[in-house]
Design a protein around this motif. Structure first.
Motif, PDB file in Angstrom:
ATOM      1  N   LYS A 109       0.858  -1.176   0.000  1.00 20.73           N
ATOM      2  CA  LYS A 109       0.000   0.000   0.000  1.00 20.73           C
ATOM      3  C   LYS A 109       0.896   1.228   0.000  1.00 20.73           C
ATOM      4  O   LYS A 109       1.745   1.376   0.887  1.00 20.73           O
ATOM      5  CB  LYS A 109      -0.894  -0.012   1.242  1.00 20.73           C
ATOM      6  CG  LYS A 109      -1.949   1.040   1.249  1.00 20.73           C
ATOM      7  CD  LYS A 109      -2.853   0.850   2.465  1.00 20.73           C
ATOM      8  CE  LYS A 109      -3.905   1.920   2.477  1.00 20.73           C
ATOM      9  NZ  LYS A 109      -4.759   1.795   3.656  1.00 20.73           N
ATOM     10  N   ASP A 110       0.749   2.068  -1.008  1.00 18.03           N
ATOM     11  CA  ASP A 110       1.559   3.282  -1.128  1.00 18.03           C
ATOM     12  C   ASP A 110       3.058   2.971  -1.082  1.00 18.03           C
ATOM     13  O   ASP A 110       3.822   3.643  -0.387  1.00 18.03           O
ATOM     14  CB  ASP A 110       1.178   4.304  -0.047  1.00 18.03           C
ATOM     15  CG  ASP A 110      -0.270   4.725  -0.134  1.00 18.03           C
ATOM     16  OD1 ASP A 110      -0.773   4.866  -1.272  1.00 18.03           O
ATOM     17  OD2 ASP A 110      -0.907   4.889   0.929  1.00 18.03           O
ATOM     18  N   ASP A 111       3.473   1.927  -1.800  1.00 13.89           N
ATOM     19  CA  ASP A 111       4.884   1.525  -1.923  1.00 13.89           C
ATOM     20  C   ASP A 111       5.480   1.009  -0.603  1.00 13.89           C
ATOM     21  O   ASP A 111       6.689   1.019  -0.422  1.00 13.89           O
ATOM     22  CB  ASP A 111       5.737   2.670  -2.476  1.00 13.89           C
ATOM     23  CG  ASP A 111       6.884   2.170  -3.345  1.00 13.89           C
ATOM     24  OD1 ASP A 111       6.945   0.960  -3.650  1.00 13.89           O
ATOM     25  OD2 ASP A 111       7.743   2.994  -3.704  1.00 13.89           O
ATOM     26  N   ILE A 112       4.642   0.554   0.306  1.00 12.57           N
ATOM     27  CA  ILE A 112       5.106   0.024   1.594  1.00 12.57           C
ATOM     28  C   ILE A 112       4.587  -1.406   1.745  1.00 12.57           C
ATOM     29  O   ILE A 112       3.408  -1.682   1.487  1.00 12.57           O
ATOM     30  CB  ILE A 112       4.617   0.899   2.773  1.00 12.57           C
ATOM     31  CG1 ILE A 112       5.208   2.310   2.629  1.00 12.57           C
ATOM     32  CG2 ILE A 112       5.004   0.278   4.118  1.00 12.57           C
ATOM     33  CD1 ILE A 112       4.615   3.326   3.581  1.00 12.57           C
ATOM     34  N   LEU A 113       5.478  -2.307   2.170  1.00  8.49           N
ATOM     35  CA  LEU A 113       5.139  -3.714   2.381  1.00  8.49           C
ATOM     36  C   LEU A 113       4.523  -3.907   3.761  1.00  8.49           C
ATOM     37  O   LEU A 113       5.066  -3.443   4.765  1.00  8.49           O
ATOM     38  CB  LEU A 113       6.407  -4.565   2.258  1.00  8.49           C
ATOM     39  CG  LEU A 113       6.297  -6.039   2.667  1.00  8.49           C
ATOM     40  CD1 LEU A 113       5.309  -6.790   1.765  1.00  8.49           C
ATOM     41  CD2 LEU A 113       7.680  -6.681   2.631  1.00  8.49           C
ATOM     42  N   TYR A 114       3.402  -4.618   3.781  1.00  6.90           N
ATOM     43  CA  TYR A 114       2.762  -5.031   5.034  1.00  6.90           C
ATOM     44  C   TYR A 114       2.608  -6.545   5.001  1.00  6.90           C
ATOM     45  O   TYR A 114       2.096  -7.105   4.030  1.00  6.90           O
ATOM     46  CB  TYR A 114       1.383  -4.387   5.190  1.00  6.90           C
ATOM     47  CG  TYR A 114       1.440  -2.890   5.345  1.00  6.90           C
ATOM     48  CD1 TYR A 114       1.556  -2.311   6.603  1.00  6.90           C
ATOM     49  CD2 TYR A 114       1.396  -2.058   4.236  1.00  6.90           C
ATOM     50  CE1 TYR A 114       1.615  -0.931   6.759  1.00  6.90           C
ATOM     51  CE2 TYR A 114       1.453  -0.676   4.373  1.00  6.90           C
ATOM     52  CZ  TYR A 114       1.568  -0.131   5.632  1.00  6.90           C
ATOM     53  OH  TYR A 114       1.633   1.235   5.763  1.00  6.90           O
TER      54      TYR A 114
END
Length: 185
Positions: free
Chosen positions: A89-94
């Motif tokens: 999400k928005d270039d961030i890994l979760y």
């Protein structure tokens, strides 16, 4: 004459034992592999030759080699383990709702000016069509996120197709290095 025959026989035995040891090591412990393509840039480059260890299970962020088709091997980074919920999400890994930094992508993220390096997705929006990575499978991605055929396109990778984990680049000589998981663990 007997001494020469004994010496020849000893050389034959030594070569045979060496060959058997080499076969055992290559079959069960280590094997060379070739990186083909740019999907693992900047960590690994096209035509890098690497040593792959067959010892142990792949861990999150390890770089693995797997048999993608009968003739093709792929080299990718493990992102999701069995049972994980993976989302960008928005270039961030979760993973499982927890944010993860990916320092191995920092260089590429700085260079991107026309949107995110990794576009947003959930596992349900991939060929998995599932909320979690299935048991006995891994979710893998290339570091060159915009130029990688990976689990976002081909689905989760069965563990039985994993050849091993990349540990060493040995060719070309100017690029020799130990390959770690890129996050300092």
């Amino acid at each position: 004459m007997v001494k020469v025959e004994n010496e020849v026989w000893e050389w034959i035995k030594a070569l045979f034992i060496g060959l058997i040891i080499a076969i055992i090591v290559r079959t069960f412990f280590f094997t060379p592999s070739l990186v083909e393509g740019a999907s693992m840039n900047p960590t690994l480059h096209d035509q890098n030759r690497v040593i792959v260890t067959k010892i142990g299970e792949p861990q999150r962020f390890d770089i693995v080699v797997f048999q993608a088709t009968e003739e093709k091997k792929y080299v990718k980074r493990v992102i999701g383990l069995p049972g994980d919920r993976v989302e960008y999400k928005d270039d961030i890994l979760y993973i499982n709702g927890q944010r993860y930094d990916e320092p191995y992508l920092a260089t590429y993220k700085k260079e991107v000016i026309d949107g995110p390096l990794t576009y947003s997705f959930t596992l349900q929006e991939t060929p998995l069509r599932s909320e979690v990575v299935p048991e006995g499978h891994l979710f893998v991605m290339g570091d060159n996120r915009r130029n990688s055929m990976d689990s976002r396109h081909i689905g989760a990778i069965p563990m039985e197709t994993i050849i091993g984990t990349t540990r060493l680049v040995y060719w070309p000589l100017k690029e020799i290095k130990i390959v770690d998981n890129g996050i300092g663990e």
